[in-house]
Design a protein around this motif. Structure first.
Motif, mmCIF file in Angstrom:
data_model
loop_
_atom_site.group_PDB
_atom_site.id
_atom_site.type_symbol
_atom_site.label_atom_id
_atom_site.label_comp_id
_atom_site.label_asym_id
_atom_site.label_seq_id
_atom_site.Cartn_x
_atom_site.Cartn_y
_atom_site.Cartn_z
ATOM 1 N N ARG A 76 -1.662 -7.642 1.465
ATOM 2 C CA ARG A 76 -1.194 -8.929 1.970
ATOM 3 C C ARG A 76 -1.437 -8.929 3.473
ATOM 4 O O ARG A 76 -0.708 -8.261 4.225
ATOM 5 C CB ARG A 76 0.288 -9.103 1.638
ATOM 6 C CG ARG A 76 1.010 -10.291 2.283
ATOM 7 C CD ARG A 76 0.279 -11.586 2.160
ATOM 8 N NE ARG A 76 1.021 -12.743 2.654
ATOM 9 C CZ ARG A 76 0.482 -13.674 3.440
ATOM 10 N NH1 ARG A 76 -0.770 -13.558 3.862
ATOM 11 N NH2 ARG A 76 1.182 -14.724 3.802
ATOM 12 N N VAL A 103 2.178 -10.865 13.952
ATOM 13 C CA VAL A 103 3.100 -10.771 12.820
ATOM 14 C C VAL A 103 4.298 -9.928 13.257
ATOM 15 O O VAL A 103 4.142 -8.781 13.692
ATOM 16 C CB VAL A 103 2.397 -10.152 11.594
ATOM 17 C CG1 VAL A 103 3.368 -10.008 10.435
ATOM 18 C CG2 VAL A 103 1.194 -11.001 11.184
ATOM 19 N N HIS A 134 -1.959 -11.365 6.798
ATOM 20 C CA HIS A 134 -1.911 -12.715 7.349
ATOM 21 C C HIS A 134 -3.233 -13.068 8.017
ATOM 22 O O HIS A 134 -3.598 -14.236 8.105
ATOM 23 C CB HIS A 134 -0.746 -12.869 8.316
ATOM 24 C CG HIS A 134 0.568 -13.041 7.602
ATOM 25 N ND1 HIS A 134 1.319 -11.990 7.139
ATOM 26 C CD2 HIS A 134 1.233 -14.154 7.229
ATOM 27 C CE1 HIS A 134 2.400 -12.460 6.528
ATOM 28 N NE2 HIS A 134 2.369 -13.768 6.571
ATOM 29 N N PHE A 145 -3.318 -0.486 -4.402
ATOM 30 C CA PHE A 145 -2.187 -1.176 -3.771
ATOM 31 C C PHE A 145 -2.606 -2.580 -3.337
ATOM 32 O O PHE A 145 -3.665 -2.759 -2.737
ATOM 33 C CB PHE A 145 -1.711 -0.377 -2.553
ATOM 34 C CG PHE A 145 -0.222 -0.353 -2.393
ATOM 35 C CD1 PHE A 145 0.530 0.712 -2.884
ATOM 36 C CD2 PHE A 145 0.436 -1.398 -1.755
ATOM 37 C CE1 PHE A 145 1.914 0.743 -2.742
ATOM 38 C CE2 PHE A 145 1.815 -1.374 -1.609
ATOM 39 C CZ PHE A 145 2.569 -0.303 -2.102
ATOM 40 N N GLY A 187 8.537 -7.915 1.499
ATOM 41 C CA GLY A 187 7.356 -7.264 2.054
ATOM 42 C C GLY A 187 7.176 -7.412 3.557
ATOM 43 O O GLY A 187 6.817 -6.454 4.249
ATOM 44 N N ILE A 188 7.426 -8.620 4.081
ATOM 45 C CA ILE A 188 7.158 -8.884 5.497
ATOM 46 C C ILE A 188 7.948 -7.964 6.430
ATOM 47 O O ILE A 188 7.530 -7.728 7.576
ATOM 48 C CB ILE A 188 7.428 -10.376 5.843
ATOM 49 C CG1 ILE A 188 6.962 -10.741 7.267
ATOM 50 C CG2 ILE A 188 8.901 -10.732 5.665
ATOM 51 C CD1 ILE A 188 5.501 -10.670 7.499
ATOM 52 N N TRP A 232 0.493 -1.733 11.042
ATOM 53 C CA TRP A 232 -0.188 -1.578 12.340
ATOM 54 C C TRP A 232 0.786 -1.766 13.503
ATOM 55 O O TRP A 232 0.532 -2.536 14.452
ATOM 56 C CB TRP A 232 -1.360 -2.569 12.447
ATOM 57 C CG TRP A 232 -2.183 -2.618 11.200
ATOM 58 C CD1 TRP A 232 -2.913 -1.593 10.671
ATOM 59 C CD2 TRP A 232 -2.354 -3.721 10.309
ATOM 60 N NE1 TRP A 232 -3.516 -1.995 9.511
ATOM 61 C CE2 TRP A 232 -3.197 -3.297 9.266
ATOM 62 C CE3 TRP A 232 -1.882 -5.042 10.279
ATOM 63 C CZ2 TRP A 232 -3.572 -4.128 8.204
ATOM 64 C CZ3 TRP A 232 -2.257 -5.873 9.229
ATOM 65 C CH2 TRP A 232 -3.096 -5.413 8.217
ATOM 66 N N ILE A 289 7.021 -1.651 -2.238
ATOM 67 C CA ILE A 289 6.852 -2.739 -1.263
ATOM 68 C C ILE A 289 6.381 -3.933 -2.075
ATOM 69 O O ILE A 289 5.410 -3.842 -2.842
ATOM 70 C CB ILE A 289 5.862 -2.379 -0.142
ATOM 71 C CG1 ILE A 289 6.493 -1.335 0.794
ATOM 72 C CG2 ILE A 289 5.463 -3.644 0.649
ATOM 73 C CD1 ILE A 289 5.621 -0.936 1.979
#
Ligand SMILES: Nc1nc2c(c(=O)[nH]1)N[C@H]1C(S)=C(S)[C@@H](COP(=O)(O)O)O[C@H]1N2
Ligand SMILES: [Mo]
Length: 412
Positions: A100, A214, A102, A97, A256-257, A262, A145
């Motif tokens: 991505r 994020v 940040h 997978f 995706g964002i 988490w 995703i």
């Protein structure tokens, strides 16, 4: 750009977020965290100079192995090389997978972690431990995703336009079987109000400079839909650290964002919420006639990719060419492939398995290849009649490249 009234508010907000991160990370009380911070702060003039809350400082930024024959490194991210999907089955294994990040993957202790749900839009702010979430009714969905910037490099290579952001080819997508609790179940249990407007899920990874954690607001109507999950498992296994352990959001069909990893806190608000993730980023800025009003991105689009190296070298003769196509709106109805740079197309065969809603379809087509240089193209159409265009209007951050992408192949 932020929604703070003045610098002091901004510092207070950062302080609150810092305290909250430390509470989630350590399981300590708010008082204890503030006491510890006071100790750290001795001799430091402003809160801004305090060390940021981080998990796994000095640890590798991504936990899982991302070997060069399967992934491409783009800054803090890893793009899956599309040829690595060949023969891999319908679902993307967690090991393959794309990542991505940040910043970096935080190492979170599931035993002390809890998810906080709060805000003006709920009557009973509450914390949910991992065990409490595991005990709630669960739902499993197979969905893609995909990063909003997937395909971005083609704005430059195919449309000669300069855009900012990670120069993905087409491998910033994966299809997983996601298991978790409906967000609506949690929101109802904390007494979500009729007056709620926006929901702000927030990640526990390090702050991204001055923009903070994020966090991407989504409207309450989308948040309450049956397919929005607080995910605990991917493909039947505990969510891996790089993909959001202990919990991430799944917002099928959205960029995706929206699928915040988490998760530490979800704030439900009675007023519209703005963060840089819906004001300066993940927004269309381009020609006003193409993008009137600089729309905030929501859903993903439709794309296709070949399971071939980029560029690829093949032997002359019959080659079975394989690939995948996907639509955030539904299922794939038809895929056509061109071996002559789009001059003519032939229908590819969709594989019987998979082709799920808001996931992808696998396809194949034999090619009698002669020696030479070729540009292969694949064009998908979904069950709603959406099809891939020849080009996409320029937008400064290179989002949602859904045009037919040329794939260079040398036959020798
Ligand atoms: N907390 C947090 N959530 C996040 C991100 C992040 O950096 N931090 N990246 C987002 C982006 S831009 C994408 S495309 C997806 C990527 O998910 P993956 O890394 O599991 O493939 O996660 C989203 N959720
Ligand atoms: Mo993304």
């Amino acid at each position: 750009m932020n929604n703070f009234k003045n610098e002091q508010d901004y510092d207070q907000d950062r302080f609150e977020r810092h305290v909250w991160s430390q509470q989630s990370a350590t399981g300590l009380s708010r008082r204890q965290v503030i006491k510890n911070l006071a100790g750290l702060a001795a001799g430091v003039a402003t809160f801004g100079a305090l060390p940021m809350p981080t998990y796994g400082q000095a640890l590798p930024p991504i936990v899982k192995p991302t070997p060069a024959d399967k992934f491409r490194t783009l800054g803090t991210n890893r793009e899956t090389l599309f040829q690595a999907f060949k023969g891999q089955g319908y679902l993307t294994p967690a090991s393959l997978f794309f990542v991505r990040n940040h910043t970096t993957t935080p190492r979170i202790d599931g035993d002390t972690w809890s998810l906080r749900i709060e805000g003006s839009g709920v009557t009973t702010p509450s914390n949910f431990t991992l065990n409490q979430l595991k005990a709630l009714p669960s739902v499993t969905l197979t969905r893609a995703i995909e990063c909003a910037g997937n395909g971005r490099s083609f704005f430059t290579t195919q449309q000669a336009q300069t855009v900012t952001g990670t120069a993905w080819r087409l491998g910033a997508i994966g299809v997983g079987s996601w298991t978790g609790v409906r967000l609506s179940t949690l929101l109802e249990s904390v007494g979500v109000k009729q007056t709620a407007v926006d929901v702000l899920p927030e990640g526990l990874d390090s702050e991204v400079g001055a923009t903070g954690h994020v966090r991407r607001p989504i409207p309450i109507s989308r948040a309450l839909a049956d397919d929005v999950l607080v995910v605990l498992r991917l493909n039947g296994e505990v969510l891996p650290p790089d993909h959001g352990f202990p919990a991430r959001l799944l917002v099928p069909g959205w960029i995706g964002i929206a699928n915040i990893k988490w998760l530490g806190r979800i704030t439900v608000s009675e007023t519209p919420v703005f963060t840089s993730w819906n004001t300066t980023q993940y927004r269309y800025f381009g020609n006003p006639t193409d993008y009137p009003g600089d729309p905030i991105l929501t859903t993903q689009t439709i794309k296709s990719a070949f399971e071939l190296p980029f560029p690829a070298t093949l032997k002359p003769g019959i080659n079975l060419i394989t690939g995948r196509s996907w639509s955030a709106a539904g299922t794939i109805a038809r895929v056509e492939v061109s071996f002559n740079n789009g001059a003519s197309y032939s229908r590819a065969t969709l594989k019987a398995r998979g082709n799920g809603h808001q996931a992808w379809a696998e396809w194949e087509i034999p090619w009698a290849a002669r020696v030479g240089n070729f540009t292969l193209k694949a064009r998908a159409t979904d069950n709603l009649g959406n099809t891939q265009p020849l080009s996409v209007p320029f937008n400064t951050q290179g989002y949602l490249f859904s045009a037919i992408a040329g794939h260079p192949v040398t036959v020798s």
